[in-house]
Motif scaffolding. Structure first.
Motif, short mmCIF file in Angstrom:
data_model
loop_
_atom_site.label_atom_id
_atom_site.label_comp_id
_atom_site.label_asym_id
_atom_site.label_seq_id
_atom_site.Cartn_x
_atom_site.Cartn_y
_atom_site.Cartn_z
N ASN A 102 84.10 31.03 114.18
CA ASN A 102 82.77 31.35 113.67
C ASN A 102 82.82 32.46 112.62
O ASN A 102 81.98 33.35 112.59
CB ASN A 102 81.85 31.79 114.83
N TYR A 160 80.83 29.77 109.33
CA TYR A 160 79.69 29.82 110.25
C TYR A 160 78.53 28.89 109.85
O TYR A 160 78.04 28.14 110.70
CB TYR A 160 79.20 31.27 110.38
N SER A 202 77.77 25.79 112.47
CA SER A 202 76.50 25.72 113.21
C SER A 202 75.70 24.49 112.80
O SER A 202 75.08 23.83 113.65
CB SER A 202 75.69 27.00 112.99
N ILE A 210 74.28 26.58 120.68
CA ILE A 210 73.74 27.92 120.96
C ILE A 210 74.83 28.98 120.88
O ILE A 210 74.64 30.05 120.27
CB ILE A 210 73.05 27.94 122.34
N THR A 211 75.98 28.70 121.47
CA THR A 211 77.07 29.68 121.44
C THR A 211 77.64 29.86 120.04
O THR A 211 78.05 30.97 119.68
CB THR A 211 78.19 29.26 122.41
N ALA A 231 75.14 31.95 118.14
CA ALA A 231 75.21 33.33 118.63
C ALA A 231 76.54 33.99 118.29
O ALA A 231 76.73 35.18 118.60
CB ALA A 231 74.99 33.35 120.14
N LYS A 232 77.45 33.25 117.66
CA LYS A 232 78.78 33.75 117.31
C LYS A 232 79.52 34.29 118.53
O LYS A 232 80.19 35.32 118.47
CB LYS A 232 78.70 34.83 116.23
N SER A 233 79.38 33.60 119.64
CA SER A 233 80.00 34.01 120.89
C SER A 233 81.33 33.30 121.09
O SER A 233 81.48 32.12 120.75
CB SER A 233 79.06 33.70 122.06
N SER A 267 81.91 29.85 122.89
CA SER A 267 81.93 28.53 122.25
C SER A 267 83.25 27.81 122.49
O SER A 267 83.29 26.57 122.48
CB SER A 267 81.67 28.66 120.74
#
Length: 254
Positions: free
Chosen positions: A160, A165, A169, A235-236, A239-241, A244
């Motif tokens: 991400n 990104y 996404s 969603i992940t 959220a740049k989590s 993912s």
């Protein structure tokens, strides 16, 4: 709660992917034979649905290869690599060919197979599946762009990263839309046929009614399961989590 580290995210991903891969192998044992056999004999070449057969085999190859790569990636990170933060260095090498070959291919092929089934159900009407095809082309373009940018980045980064990104996404957002639209079209078509045929049913044709509704339920349930996992991935990613990574591993086995 502390954010999930990149090493922990990959290890969780490998664990989840291993569980899903075992379940996937069981489902392959139920889905591939009907494409090759009819009754007590193998289908002749002219009886084969080559599109579905090639698609199913391609998905099997992609998912198996991705499982092998995930294991090999962990070996590189925790066994072969040396030095401080060796595992982190391996996992953040976004331009590595291992990181480039991932679940994006499986998602694109899986979405295309869903659109093909919808096209067949709508009596091969291109107009009926045109919204799904347009969305799928957008998804394909975003996936190619992600792979190109990641392959030319050559700096330590996560999937991400700032450059990838927007397209990453968008890829998952469009994939969610493809599944919702196409699954809805499939269920609507089958429900419409069932409703039109209901006026001609007699007490002897109840079994055919239950079979059609059983098919609708299977399509709806499988579509909901995959769409839910794709939404979680979206969603992940947004959220740049690092979550993912394990969530994407879940998608690859569904």
């Amino acid at each position: 709660m502390a954010p999930l580290s990149i090493t922990a995210a990959h290890l969780w991903g490998l664990f989840i992917q291993s569980l899903c891969f075992g379940v996937y192998l069981v489902t392959v044992g139920f889905t591939i034979p009907p494409l090759l056999r009819t009754g007590n004999r193998f289908r002749r070449f002219g009886e084969l649905n080559l599109v579905m057969l090639i698609g199913a085999l391609a998905l099997c190859i992609f998912i198996t290869f991705d499982m092998v790569l995930s294991f090999y990636h962990s070996l590189l990170a925790f066994v072969s690599a040396t030095g401080p933060d060796a595992a982190t260095r391996v996992y953040t090498d976004i331009s590595s060919w291992i990181n480039l070959v991932n679940v994006l291919f499986e998602t694109v092929v899986g979405d295309l197979m869903l659109i093909y089934r919808c096209w067949v159900v709508y009596n091969r009407s291109w107009l009926s599946v045109s919204p799904s095809i347009i969305l799928w082309l957008g998804c394909l373009a975003c996936g190619i762009r992600v792979i190109f940018l990641a392959g030319t980045l050559h700096v330590p980064a996560l999937v991400n990263s700032e450059k990838t990104y927007p397209y990453h996404s968008a890829f998952w957002g469009i994939s969610v839309a493809v599944n919702i639209v196409t699954t809805s079209l499939l269920v609507w078509r089958l429900w419409t046929i069932d409703r039109e045929a209901s006026q001609y049913r007699t007490s002897q044709s109840v079994r055919h009614e239950s079979l059609l509704r059983h098919v609708m339920r299977i399509i709806l349930e499988s579509g909901m399961i995959y769409t839910a996992s794709a939404i979680a991935t979206f969603i992940t990613v947004v959220a740049k989590s690092t979550a993912s990574y394990p969530i994407t591993a879940l998608v690859s086995g569904i």
